[in-house]
Design an enzyme around this catalytic site. Structure first.
Site, mmCIF file in Angstrom:
data_model
loop_
_atom_site.group_PDB
_atom_site.id
_atom_site.type_symbol
_atom_site.label_atom_id
_atom_site.label_comp_id
_atom_site.label_asym_id
_atom_site.label_seq_id
_atom_site.Cartn_x
_atom_site.Cartn_y
_atom_site.Cartn_z
ATOM 1 N N HIS A 62 37.524 99.914 -24.574
ATOM 2 C CA HIS A 62 37.964 101.188 -25.157
ATOM 3 C C HIS A 62 39.372 101.039 -25.717
ATOM 4 C CE1 HIS A 62 39.575 101.398 -21.074
ATOM 5 N NE2 HIS A 62 40.227 102.524 -21.314
ATOM 6 N N HIS A 64 42.302 102.443 -25.118
ATOM 7 C CA HIS A 64 43.556 102.637 -24.391
ATOM 8 C C HIS A 64 44.332 101.330 -24.464
ATOM 9 C CE1 HIS A 64 42.157 106.330 -21.864
ATOM 10 N NE2 HIS A 64 42.743 106.684 -22.995
ATOM 11 N N ASP A 66 46.169 99.577 -22.586
ATOM 12 C CA ASP A 66 46.100 98.549 -21.538
ATOM 13 C C ASP A 66 44.809 97.721 -21.602
ATOM 14 O OD1 ASP A 66 44.899 101.033 -20.695
ATOM 15 O OD2 ASP A 66 44.753 100.252 -18.660
ATOM 16 N N HIS A 67 44.031 97.947 -22.679
ATOM 17 C CA HIS A 67 42.811 97.146 -22.863
ATOM 18 C C HIS A 67 42.772 96.410 -24.203
ATOM 19 C CE1 HIS A 67 40.831 98.702 -19.198
ATOM 20 N NE2 HIS A 67 41.747 99.638 -19.399
ATOM 21 N N HIS A 142 34.832 108.177 -19.352
ATOM 22 C CA HIS A 142 36.281 108.029 -19.319
ATOM 23 C C HIS A 142 36.865 109.050 -20.304
ATOM 24 C CE1 HIS A 142 39.957 106.059 -18.370
ATOM 25 N NE2 HIS A 142 40.091 105.394 -19.491
ATOM 26 N N ASP A 171 37.246 101.380 -18.180
ATOM 27 C CA ASP A 171 37.666 102.313 -17.156
ATOM 28 C C ASP A 171 36.572 103.361 -16.999
ATOM 29 O OD1 ASP A 171 40.014 100.884 -17.346
ATOM 30 O OD2 ASP A 171 41.191 102.485 -18.193
ATOM 31 N N HIS A 229 42.297 96.713 -11.737
ATOM 32 C CA HIS A 229 42.849 97.835 -12.507
ATOM 33 C C HIS A 229 43.643 98.752 -11.568
ATOM 34 C CE1 HIS A 229 42.880 101.386 -15.285
ATOM 35 N NE2 HIS A 229 42.813 100.465 -16.231
HETATM 36 ZN ZN LIG Z 1 42.867 101.087 -18.277
HETATM 37 ZN ZN LIG Z 2 41.455 103.819 -20.045
#
Ligand SMILES: [Zn+2]
Ligand SMILES: [Zn+2]
Length: 262
Positions: A62, A64, A66-67, A142, A171, A229
């Site tokens: 996805h 976000h 942090d990915h 999510h 996530d 995570h």
């Molecule tokens: Zn994340």
């Molecule tokens: Zn996320």
């Protein structure tokens, strides 16, 4: 045949001094598949002496940061190192445009082809297969459209051995509807952002707790659960591990740099 997962990042949104945000590297018979590509991923690959050009498929769960905030950096490094082979990227339909704008603004024309494979968030989809492995995506719940991925061996050399499978679920909020997709896998990675005392917070932010991840693992009858995570608020993983093991004893903690056999 090798079938193993190397954890490149085990933190959630914020990197810490000991944890990078999300990325896993799956080695399936010496073919390397990158799952998520957070900031720091290319440095982690170098630290672990993994030859970057061997990666041909990147799967982004996805959008976000942090990915996927490490993706433009990795793609640019591969270009600077003289890559010629096609890179296949599986992700949200908007990802192609995001990368295009970043390349355009920095006047960079990649010297190798990138083929984008837009994910569909409607159900179980076969998104890649070769003679050894199949890869399916399936929707997670999510705060933005998110897919989990299921990697399954197609054949084993010795017939008496069963095929192995790895599911990557991050996530996601606690969601029993994913159980049919991941049922019986050898290794399940399920995000575990919070301890159970923060269950309300997890639900509000559409993340999962230790007990929730372990409950999904138990209900799905997987063989092993890998948790990760982790919220940056936790310095130690041991308390999260103990909570998860109280529900699902075959739980193991993701730590940056470890490799787990599927
Ligand atoms: Zn994340
Ligand atoms: Zn996320």
């Amino acid at each position: 045949m090798t079938f193993s997962v190397t954890v490149l990042g085990s933190s959630s949104a914020i990197p810490t001094l000991t944890r990078n945000p999300s990325a896993h590297l799956l080695n399936a018979n010496e073919r390397l598949f990158l799952l998520d590509c957070a900031e720091g991923t290319q440095v982690q690959l170098r630290r672990l002496k993994i030859h970057l050009q061997r990666i041909r498929h990147i799967f982004i769960t996805h959008l976000h940061g942090d990915h996927f905030y490490g993706l433009i950096g990795l793609l640019t490094t591969l270009h600077l190192l003289g890559r010629k082979d096609t890179m296949h990227i599986y992700g949200h339909p908007q990802l192609e445009e995001i990368i295009r704008i970043q390349l355009e603004a920095s006047a960079t024309t990649l010297q190798y082809p990138v083929q984008y494979h837009p994910l569909d968030f409607g159900g179980l989809m076969l998104i890649h297969e070769d003679e050894r492995i199949s890869v399916h995506s399936f929707p997670l719940k999510h705060s933005v459209p998110t897919c989990g991925f299921l990697f399954r061996e197609k054949i084993r050399i010795r017939k008496q051995e069963s095929t192995r499978a790895y599911a990557y679920c991050t996530d996601t909020v606690y969601d029993e509807s994913i159980i049919p997709y991941i049922h019986g896998v050898d290794l399940l990675y399920h995000e575990t952002t919070f301890m159970q005392s923060m269950a309300r917070n997890a639900a509000e932010k559409l993340h999962s707790t230790t007990i929730e991840a372990a409950t999904i693992a138990r209900m799905a009858e997987v063989k092993k659960l890998l948790i990760g995570h982790y919220s940056a608020r936790y310095d130690e993983v041991e308390p999260l591990l103990q909570e998860a093991r109280s529900v699902f004893p075959e739980t193991y903690p993701a730590e940056d740099g470890i490799t787990v056999e599927v």
